[in-house]
Design a protein around this motif. Structure first.
Motif, PDB file in Angstrom:
ATOM      1  N   UNK A  94      68.797 -77.618 -59.261  1.00 49.33           N
ATOM      2  CA  UNK A  94      68.693 -76.711 -60.400  1.00 49.33           C
ATOM      3  C   UNK A  94      67.425 -75.895 -60.202  1.00 49.33           C
ATOM      4  N   UNK A  95      67.551 -74.562 -60.208  1.00 51.33           N
ATOM      5  CA  UNK A  95      66.353 -73.740 -60.072  1.00 51.33           C
ATOM      6  C   UNK A  95      65.761 -73.413 -61.443  1.00 51.33           C
ATOM      7  N   UNK A  96      64.437 -73.456 -61.482  1.00 48.48           N
ATOM      8  CA  UNK A  96      63.663 -73.013 -62.638  1.00 48.48           C
ATOM      9  C   UNK A  96      62.865 -71.805 -62.190  1.00 48.48           C
ATOM     10  N   UNK A  97      62.916 -70.726 -62.934  1.00 42.86           N
ATOM     11  CA  UNK A  97      62.236 -69.514 -62.491  1.00 42.86           C
ATOM     12  C   UNK A  97      60.724 -69.627 -62.641  1.00 42.86           C
ATOM     13  N   UNK A  98      60.031 -68.828 -61.864  1.00 49.81           N
ATOM     14  CA  UNK A  98      58.595 -68.662 -62.018  1.00 49.81           C
ATOM     15  C   UNK A  98      58.382 -67.572 -63.071  1.00 49.81           C
ATOM     16  N   UNK A  99      57.725 -67.923 -64.136  1.00 48.46           N
ATOM     17  CA  UNK A  99      57.553 -67.008 -65.257  1.00 48.46           C
ATOM     18  C   UNK A  99      56.382 -66.065 -64.981  1.00 48.46           C
ATOM     19  N   UNK A 100      56.710 -64.804 -64.694  1.00 48.45           N
ATOM     20  CA  UNK A 100      55.684 -63.828 -64.363  1.00 48.45           C
ATOM     21  C   UNK A 100      54.829 -63.394 -65.534  1.00 48.45           C
ATOM     22  N   UNK A 101      55.203 -63.813 -66.747  1.00 46.72           N
ATOM     23  CA  UNK A 101      54.401 -63.489 -67.928  1.00 46.72           C
ATOM     24  C   UNK A 101      53.334 -64.546 -68.196  1.00 46.72           C
ATOM     25  N   UNK A 102      53.389 -65.652 -67.460  1.00 50.66           N
ATOM     26  CA  UNK A 102      52.417 -66.724 -67.648  1.00 50.66           C
ATOM     27  C   UNK A 102      51.250 -66.564 -66.690  1.00 50.66           C
ATOM     28  N   UNK A 103      50.058 -66.929 -67.144  1.00 51.29           N
ATOM     29  CA  UNK A 103      48.916 -66.955 -66.241  1.00 51.29           C
ATOM     30  C   UNK A 103      48.866 -68.309 -65.540  1.00 51.29           C
ATOM     31  N   UNK A 104      47.838 -68.507 -64.745  1.00 47.53           N
ATOM     32  CA  UNK A 104      47.764 -69.740 -63.957  1.00 47.53           C
ATOM     33  C   UNK A 104      47.659 -70.985 -64.838  1.00 47.53           C
ATOM     34  N   UNK A 105      46.886 -70.922 -65.888  1.00 42.11           N
ATOM     35  CA  UNK A 105      46.738 -72.102 -66.756  1.00 42.11           C
ATOM     36  C   UNK A 105      48.045 -72.428 -67.469  1.00 42.11           C
ATOM     37  N   UNK A 106      48.729 -71.435 -67.949  1.00 38.02           N
ATOM     38  CA  UNK A 106      50.004 -71.674 -68.619  1.00 38.02           C
ATOM     39  C   UNK A 106      51.027 -72.254 -67.649  1.00 38.02           C
ATOM     40  N   UNK A 107      50.998 -71.808 -66.405  1.00 37.22           N
ATOM     41  CA  UNK A 107      51.899 -72.354 -65.391  1.00 37.22           C
ATOM     42  C   UNK A 107      51.589 -73.826 -65.143  1.00 37.22           C
ATOM     43  N   UNK A 142      52.536 -75.198 -60.975  1.00 33.08           N
ATOM     44  CA  UNK A 142      53.544 -76.040 -61.628  1.00 33.08           C
ATOM     45  C   UNK A 142      53.484 -77.468 -61.057  1.00 33.08           C
ATOM     46  N   UNK A 143      53.397 -77.561 -59.745  1.00 40.54           N
ATOM     47  CA  UNK A 143      53.404 -78.878 -59.097  1.00 40.54           C
ATOM     48  C   UNK A 143      52.112 -79.638 -59.377  1.00 40.54           C
ATOM     49  N   UNK A 144      50.984 -78.961 -59.379  1.00 38.90           N
ATOM     50  CA  UNK A 144      49.729 -79.633 -59.725  1.00 38.90           C
ATOM     51  C   UNK A 144      49.775 -80.168 -61.154  1.00 38.90           C
ATOM     52  N   UNK A 145      50.339 -79.392 -62.070  1.00 41.76           N
ATOM     53  CA  UNK A 145      50.469 -79.860 -63.442  1.00 41.76           C
ATOM     54  C   UNK A 145      51.370 -81.064 -63.566  1.00 41.76           C
ATOM     55  N   UNK A 146      52.413 -81.111 -62.745  1.00 41.05           N
ATOM     56  CA  UNK A 146      53.373 -82.220 -62.802  1.00 41.05           C
ATOM     57  C   UNK A 146      52.886 -83.456 -62.067  1.00 41.05           C
ATOM     58  N   UNK A 147      51.697 -83.380 -61.451  1.00 35.53           N
ATOM     59  CA  UNK A 147      51.190 -84.507 -60.648  1.00 35.53           C
ATOM     60  C   UNK A 147      49.725 -84.785 -60.950  1.00 35.53           C
ATOM     61  N   UNK A 148      49.331 -84.571 -62.162  1.00 37.43           N
ATOM     62  CA  UNK A 148      47.916 -84.611 -62.555  1.00 37.43           C
ATOM     63  C   UNK A 148      47.235 -85.890 -62.084  1.00 37.43           C
ATOM     64  N   UNK A 156      40.379 -81.131 -57.969  1.00 36.70           N
ATOM     65  CA  UNK A 156      39.646 -80.190 -58.815  1.00 36.70           C
ATOM     66  C   UNK A 156      40.640 -79.108 -59.236  1.00 36.70           C
ATOM     67  N   UNK A 157      41.536 -79.470 -60.141  1.00 34.79           N
ATOM     68  CA  UNK A 157      42.608 -78.561 -60.529  1.00 34.79           C
ATOM     69  C   UNK A 157      42.066 -77.287 -61.167  1.00 34.79           C
ATOM     70  N   UNK A 158      40.931 -77.391 -61.835  1.00 36.71           N
ATOM     71  CA  UNK A 158      40.355 -76.202 -62.461  1.00 36.71           C
ATOM     72  C   UNK A 158      40.012 -75.135 -61.417  1.00 36.71           C
ATOM     73  N   UNK A 159      39.572 -75.572 -60.250  1.00 33.43           N
ATOM     74  CA  UNK A 159      39.232 -74.615 -59.196  1.00 33.43           C
ATOM     75  C   UNK A 159      40.476 -73.888 -58.689  1.00 33.43           C
ATOM     76  N   UNK A 160      41.610 -74.589 -58.664  1.00 32.22           N
ATOM     77  CA  UNK A 160      42.852 -73.951 -58.217  1.00 32.22           C
ATOM     78  C   UNK A 160      43.386 -73.027 -59.306  1.00 32.22           C
ATOM     79  N   UNK A 161      43.308 -73.475 -60.549  1.00 36.82           N
ATOM     80  CA  UNK A 161      43.726 -72.622 -61.669  1.00 36.82           C
ATOM     81  C   UNK A 161      42.908 -71.324 -61.676  1.00 36.82           C
TER      82      UNK A 161
END
Length: 262
Positions: free
Chosen positions: A134-147, A231-237, A203-208
């Protein structure tokens, strides 16, 4: 005998050129090994939630098709690439899970399909195409933190037997591709290494906040290929990465991948 784990991994794959679908080299051998490792340690995923850079939309969309079409979203490549078939089933249960988790923040949309950001790598990772996608789109209206935060909301899918996968590139600058360069140029190398060091340290903040790096404008001129990583960093905190295919090519492409939960 190694005991099977129950929580599925979350994986970001650097997919590079579409031609990787037809290639057999060190990169694709690593993809194959990754798939075999997942099947051995975790068993067969119920389905894959694929977040591909090539479904870049205004809003968050999720597929529901019973049999998603294979999208050949590229032009001017050899006929063999358009003849390659990778046609997994969809998964209504996963679509419902995503809709339940994201609520009004997601819309079901079957106008797209399984694009080359997905099938060019899955043909090596799970070549039998017997795991629903199942594909989930990349939301171009979201910034890095929202992603990143959306990825956090998706994390519980892993507990239910779903594999979450992002497909993109940490460095992706098509305008400045160096066709004769089999490696990365210094800017690509520096940026890819900086992101790798941040992820190793979680250091997820540095990537965000990747824009703070001097080579960010070169490495990420548009966000579509970078956001799947968030998205993947958020799902693997907090989880340590297994880093694979840590190479650059064509001057301005990074193939580095990260697997969490292996």
């Amino acid at each position: 005998m190694e005991q099977q784990k129950t929580r599925m991994p979350a994986i970001f794959v650097g997919h590079g050129s579409q031609m990787i679908a037809l290639e057999h080299n060190d990169l694709t051998a690593t993809y194959k090994e990754l798939g075999q490792t997942i099947l051995k340690r975790f068993g067969r995923p119920k389905a894959i939630l694929m977040i591909s850079a090539h479904w870049y939309t205004r809003g968050t969309l999720v597929q529901s098709a019973e049999k998603p079409r294979q999208v050949y979203d590229m032009y001017g490549f050899p006929p063999e690439l358009y003849e390659l078939k990778y046609e997994p089933a969809g998964c209504a249960d996963l679509t419902k899970e995503v809709a339940d988790l994201l609520g009004d923040g997601v819309e079901v949309d079957d106008s797209w399909g399984i694009d080359h950001g997905a099938w060019s790598i899955l043909v090596h990772i799970f070549p039998r195409a017997d795991i629903p996608v199942v594909q989930l789109s990349v939301n171009g209206l979201m910034d890095t933190r929202q992603s990143y935060e959306l990825g956090q909301r998706l994390a519980m899918l892993r507990e239910k037997g779903y594999l979450i996968m992002g497909s993109g590139n940490v460095v992706h600058n098509l305008r400045l591709v160096e066709w004769e360069n089999e490696h990365g140029n210094p800017a690509a190398d520096r940026f890819d290494e900086a992101i790798k060091s941040a992820i190793e340290a979680r250091d997820d903040e540095a990537v965000i906040d990747f824009h703070r790096y001097p080579d960010a404008d070169y490495a990420v001129p548009t966000p579509d290929h970078f956001l799947p990583l968030l998205y993947i960093l958020g799902a693997s905190q907090g989880e340590s990465p297994y880093i694979f295919n840590n190479v650059r090519n064509l001057g301005s492409m990074a193939l580095t991948g990260y697997a969490f939960g292996l």
